[in-house]
Scaffold this motif. Structure first.
Motif, PDB file in Angstrom:
ATOM      1  N   ALA A 196       0.853  -1.195   0.000  1.00  0.00           N
ATOM      2  CA  ALA A 196       0.000   0.000   0.000  1.00  0.00           C
ATOM      3  C   ALA A 196       0.889   1.245   0.000  1.00  0.00           C
ATOM      4  O   ALA A 196       1.585   1.505  -0.978  1.00  0.00           O
ATOM      5  N   ARG A 197       0.885   1.992   1.083  1.00  0.00           N
ATOM      6  CA  ARG A 197       1.700   3.204   1.161  1.00  0.00           C
ATOM      7  C   ARG A 197       3.129   2.886   1.572  1.00  0.00           C
ATOM      8  O   ARG A 197       3.419   1.837   2.137  1.00  0.00           O
ATOM      9  N   TRP A 198       4.006   3.842   1.323  1.00  0.00           N
ATOM     10  CA  TRP A 198       5.408   3.695   1.714  1.00  0.00           C
ATOM     11  C   TRP A 198       5.592   4.136   3.167  1.00  0.00           C
ATOM     12  O   TRP A 198       4.805   4.906   3.712  1.00  0.00           O
ATOM     13  N   ALA A 199       6.655   3.625   3.772  1.00  0.00           N
ATOM     14  CA  ALA A 199       7.000   3.996   5.141  1.00  0.00           C
ATOM     15  C   ALA A 199       8.340   4.716   5.149  1.00  0.00           C
ATOM     16  O   ALA A 199       9.225   4.395   4.348  1.00  0.00           O
ATOM     17  N   PRO A 200       8.524   5.682   6.033  1.00  0.00           N
ATOM     18  CA  PRO A 200       9.796   6.417   6.100  1.00  0.00           C
ATOM     19  C   PRO A 200      10.969   5.489   6.429  1.00  0.00           C
ATOM     20  O   PRO A 200      10.821   4.489   7.123  1.00  0.00           O
ATOM     21  N   ASP A 201      12.157   5.846   5.929  1.00  0.00           N
ATOM     22  CA  ASP A 201      13.352   5.035   6.139  1.00  0.00           C
ATOM     23  C   ASP A 201      13.636   4.804   7.618  1.00  0.00           C
ATOM     24  O   ASP A 201      14.042   3.705   8.018  1.00  0.00           O
ATOM     25  N   GLU A 202      13.440   5.831   8.438  1.00  0.00           N
ATOM     26  CA  GLU A 202      13.773   5.683   9.850  1.00  0.00           C
ATOM     27  C   GLU A 202      12.878   4.667  10.547  1.00  0.00           C
ATOM     28  O   GLU A 202      13.302   3.961  11.469  1.00  0.00           O
ATOM     29  N   VAL A 203      11.623   4.575  10.102  1.00  0.00           N
ATOM     30  CA  VAL A 203      10.707   3.580  10.660  1.00  0.00           C
ATOM     31  C   VAL A 203      11.162   2.174  10.274  1.00  0.00           C
ATOM     32  O   VAL A 203      11.161   1.249  11.092  1.00  0.00           O
ATOM     33  N   LEU A 204      11.556   1.998   9.023  1.00  0.00           N
ATOM     34  CA  LEU A 204      12.023   0.696   8.568  1.00  0.00           C
ATOM     35  C   LEU A 204      13.286   0.283   9.314  1.00  0.00           C
ATOM     36  O   LEU A 204      13.452  -0.891   9.678  1.00  0.00           O
ATOM     37  N   SER A 205      14.173   1.235   9.544  1.00  0.00           N
ATOM     38  CA  SER A 205      15.403   0.932  10.283  1.00  0.00           C
ATOM     39  C   SER A 205      15.107   0.536  11.722  1.00  0.00           C
ATOM     40  O   SER A 205      15.692  -0.421  12.259  1.00  0.00           O
ATOM     41  N   THR A 206      14.190   1.268  12.357  1.00  0.00           N
ATOM     42  CA  THR A 206      13.819   0.946  13.733  1.00  0.00           C
ATOM     43  C   THR A 206      13.200  -0.441  13.816  1.00  0.00           C
ATOM     44  O   THR A 206      13.521  -1.241  14.702  1.00  0.00           O
ATOM     45  N   PHE A 207      12.304  -0.732  12.881  1.00  0.00           N
ATOM     46  CA  PHE A 207      11.682  -2.057  12.856  1.00  0.00           C
ATOM     47  C   PHE A 207      12.729  -3.149  12.687  1.00  0.00           C
ATOM     48  O   PHE A 207      12.677  -4.185  13.363  1.00  0.00           O
ATOM     49  N   SER A 208      13.663  -2.950  11.770  1.00  0.00           N
ATOM     50  CA  SER A 208      14.692  -3.962  11.535  1.00  0.00           C
ATOM     51  C   SER A 208      15.447  -4.294  12.808  1.00  0.00           C
ATOM     52  O   SER A 208      15.694  -5.465  13.115  1.00  0.00           O
ATOM     53  N   GLN A 209      15.790  -3.264  13.577  1.00  0.00           N
ATOM     54  CA  GLN A 209      16.527  -3.497  14.823  1.00  0.00           C
ATOM     55  C   GLN A 209      15.671  -4.255  15.825  1.00  0.00           C
ATOM     56  O   GLN A 209      16.150  -5.176  16.497  1.00  0.00           O
ATOM     57  N   ILE A 210      14.393  -3.882  15.928  1.00  0.00           N
ATOM     58  CA  ILE A 210      13.485  -4.567  16.858  1.00  0.00           C
ATOM     59  C   ILE A 210      13.380  -6.048  16.503  1.00  0.00           C
ATOM     60  O   ILE A 210      13.515  -6.925  17.368  1.00  0.00           O
ATOM     61  N   ALA A 211      13.132  -6.330  15.236  1.00  0.00           N
ATOM     62  CA  ALA A 211      12.939  -7.716  14.814  1.00  0.00           C
ATOM     63  C   ALA A 211      14.222  -8.533  14.947  1.00  0.00           C
ATOM     64  O   ALA A 211      14.186  -9.703  15.348  1.00  0.00           O
ATOM     65  N   GLU A 212      15.349  -7.931  14.618  1.00  0.00           N
ATOM     66  CA  GLU A 212      16.616  -8.653  14.743  1.00  0.00           C
ATOM     67  C   GLU A 212      16.957  -8.929  16.202  1.00  0.00           C
ATOM     68  O   GLU A 212      17.522  -9.980  16.535  1.00  0.00           O
ATOM     69  N   ASP A 213      16.598  -8.002  17.086  1.00  0.00           N
ATOM     70  CA  ASP A 213      16.817  -8.229  18.515  1.00  0.00           C
ATOM     71  C   ASP A 213      15.994  -9.418  19.026  1.00  0.00           C
ATOM     72  O   ASP A 213      16.341 -10.036  20.042  1.00  0.00           O
ATOM     73  N   GLU A 214      14.894  -9.736  18.327  1.00  0.00           N
ATOM     74  CA  GLU A 214      14.045 -10.864  18.711  1.00  0.00           C
ATOM     75  C   GLU A 214      14.427 -12.150  17.984  1.00  0.00           C
ATOM     76  O   GLU A 214      13.708 -13.159  18.073  1.00  0.00           O
ATOM     77  N   LEU A 269       1.552   6.104  -2.762  1.00  0.00           N
ATOM     78  CA  LEU A 269       1.772   4.658  -2.827  1.00  0.00           C
ATOM     79  C   LEU A 269       3.253   4.311  -2.966  1.00  0.00           C
ATOM     80  O   LEU A 269       4.051   5.118  -3.434  1.00  0.00           O
ATOM     81  N   ALA A 270       3.586   3.078  -2.570  1.00  0.00           N
ATOM     82  CA  ALA A 270       4.972   2.599  -2.642  1.00  0.00           C
ATOM     83  C   ALA A 270       5.224   1.966  -4.002  1.00  0.00           C
ATOM     84  O   ALA A 270       5.437   0.761  -4.132  1.00  0.00           O
ATOM     85  N   GLY A 271       5.192   2.797  -5.036  1.00  0.00           N
ATOM     86  CA  GLY A 271       5.378   2.312  -6.392  1.00  0.00           C
ATOM     87  C   GLY A 271       4.054   2.066  -7.088  1.00  0.00           C
ATOM     88  O   GLY A 271       2.971   2.219  -6.512  1.00  0.00           O
ATOM     89  N   SER A 272       4.143   1.655  -8.347  1.00  0.00           N
ATOM     90  CA  SER A 272       2.951   1.380  -9.146  1.00  0.00           C
ATOM     91  C   SER A 272       2.278   0.102  -8.661  1.00  0.00           C
ATOM     92  O   SER A 272       2.844  -0.683  -7.888  1.00  0.00           O
ATOM     93  N   ASP A 273       1.051  -0.135  -9.134  1.00  0.00           N
ATOM     94  CA  ASP A 273       0.358  -1.373  -8.785  1.00  0.00           C
ATOM     95  C   ASP A 273       1.178  -2.587  -9.204  1.00  0.00           C
ATOM     96  O   ASP A 273       1.273  -3.574  -8.460  1.00  0.00           O
ATOM     97  N   ASP A 274       1.776  -2.551 -10.385  1.00  0.00           N
ATOM     98  CA  ASP A 274       2.588  -3.672 -10.847  1.00  0.00           C
ATOM     99  C   ASP A 274       3.823  -3.860  -9.973  1.00  0.00           C
ATOM    100  O   ASP A 274       4.192  -5.000  -9.640  1.00  0.00           O
TER     101      ASP A 274
END
Length: 305
Positions: free
Chosen positions: A15-33, A50-55
């Protein structure tokens, strides 16, 4: 590159794109688990909202489904856009048992039946890392996902709730956003239900508009297959100068008078949103003002990877 000692997550954005800092924070959380995390380049594309075209969004999903290294597909953010890829999912190959995680707009992917080979988790997304307490909720979801992949099962659980309409229902859980769900009705992606316990949430809607969605759902074919309803968080609702006059539990009781209804499940856009597995067997019991949702243990189709 996947770390085969850890379940591997690929983050995509249907769907929509997420900011880079959110993705980085998530990556650290998930890797810590104990997860290995890869951010698909598609998740950083920007085509207006949107995060790119439908295709491009559909292709990223197809690639994750078909990649033998990917155990968990974690959707970056909701908003809007997932329904626009549904007509591109036919024939997509799933390489092995996988999890797909998300909520809100991901209802289009999770309740449409378009990805029946996938186990769906209604759970927080990386965008929630920016919310108070979001990191803790993401960490809990990561632990559940890790256990599902590593062990192939999840234990039984339960929730004490508030009763709205009495009765007992047993069925599989279907969990999603009310407004996204009703957009599926009357389409090829309308859920084919036979005795589900439907758990609902929503955000930023007018009360009268919610009533319209409940009427639509109750009068639909899918609505005839609902055995019980559990209300989650309906947050940031709006009203007109002349109030609508009914809250969400009252609306549900009015339009679904013959099934048990309960209130207070911790799902949605509020401060809770616990991870729950779609399709797991459950029992809803409502007596007076008390209710209980008992969720059975779950075994991942195909076993652990």
């Amino acid at each position: 590159m996947a770390d085969r000692g850890r379940p591997h997550v690929r983050v995509i954005a249907p769907a929509r794109w997420a900011p880079d800092e959110v993705l980085s924070t998530f990556s650290q959380i998930a890797e810590d688990e104990g997860l290995s995390v890869e951010i698909d380049p598609q998740a950083k594309l920007r085509a207006d909202q949107l995060a790119g075209s439908d295709d491009e969004r559909a292709d990223a999903l197809a690639a994750a489904l078909g990649d033998e290294d990917v155990d968990i597909i974690w959707c970056a953010r909701g908003g809007y856009g997932s329904a626009r890829v549904l007509n591109r999912l036919s024939g997509m190959m799933v390489s092995k048992p996988k999890l797909l995680i998300g909520y809100s707009d991901m209802t289009a992917l999770q309740l449409s039946g378009a990805l029946p080979e996938v186990t769906h988790l209604h759970a927080p997304m990386p965008i929630d890392a920016a919310k108070p307490g979001g990191g803790d909720r993401l960490a809990a979801a990561a632990r559940l996902a890790k256990d599902l992949v590593a062990q192939g099962q999840a234990p039984a659980s339960g929730y004490d709730l508030e009763g709205v309409a009495e009765g007992t229902a047993r069925g599989s859980l279907a969990i999603g956003n009310l407004c996204v769900l009703t957009t599926l009705l009357g389409t090829p992606y309308e859920p084919q239900w036979d005795g589900v316990i439907l758990c609902l949430e929503d955000i930023c809607e007018y009360y009268y508009a919610l009533d319209r969605h409940f009427v639509h759902l109750a009068q639909s074919r899918a609505g005839q297959g609902i055995a019980g309803i559990v209300i989650g968080d309906f947050t940031d609702l709006e009203d007109n100068d002349v109030p609508w006059g009914e809250d969400v539990p009252a609306m549900v009781r009015r339009h679904f008078p013959d099934i048990p209804v309960a209130y207070g499940l911790p799902i949605g856009h509020g401060d809770r949103n616990e991870a729950l597995i779609q399709g797991v067997a459950a029992t809803l019991s409502v007596t007076g003002g008390n209710a209980r949702l008992d969720i059975e243990g779950f075994a991942l189709a195909g076993g652990a990877s």
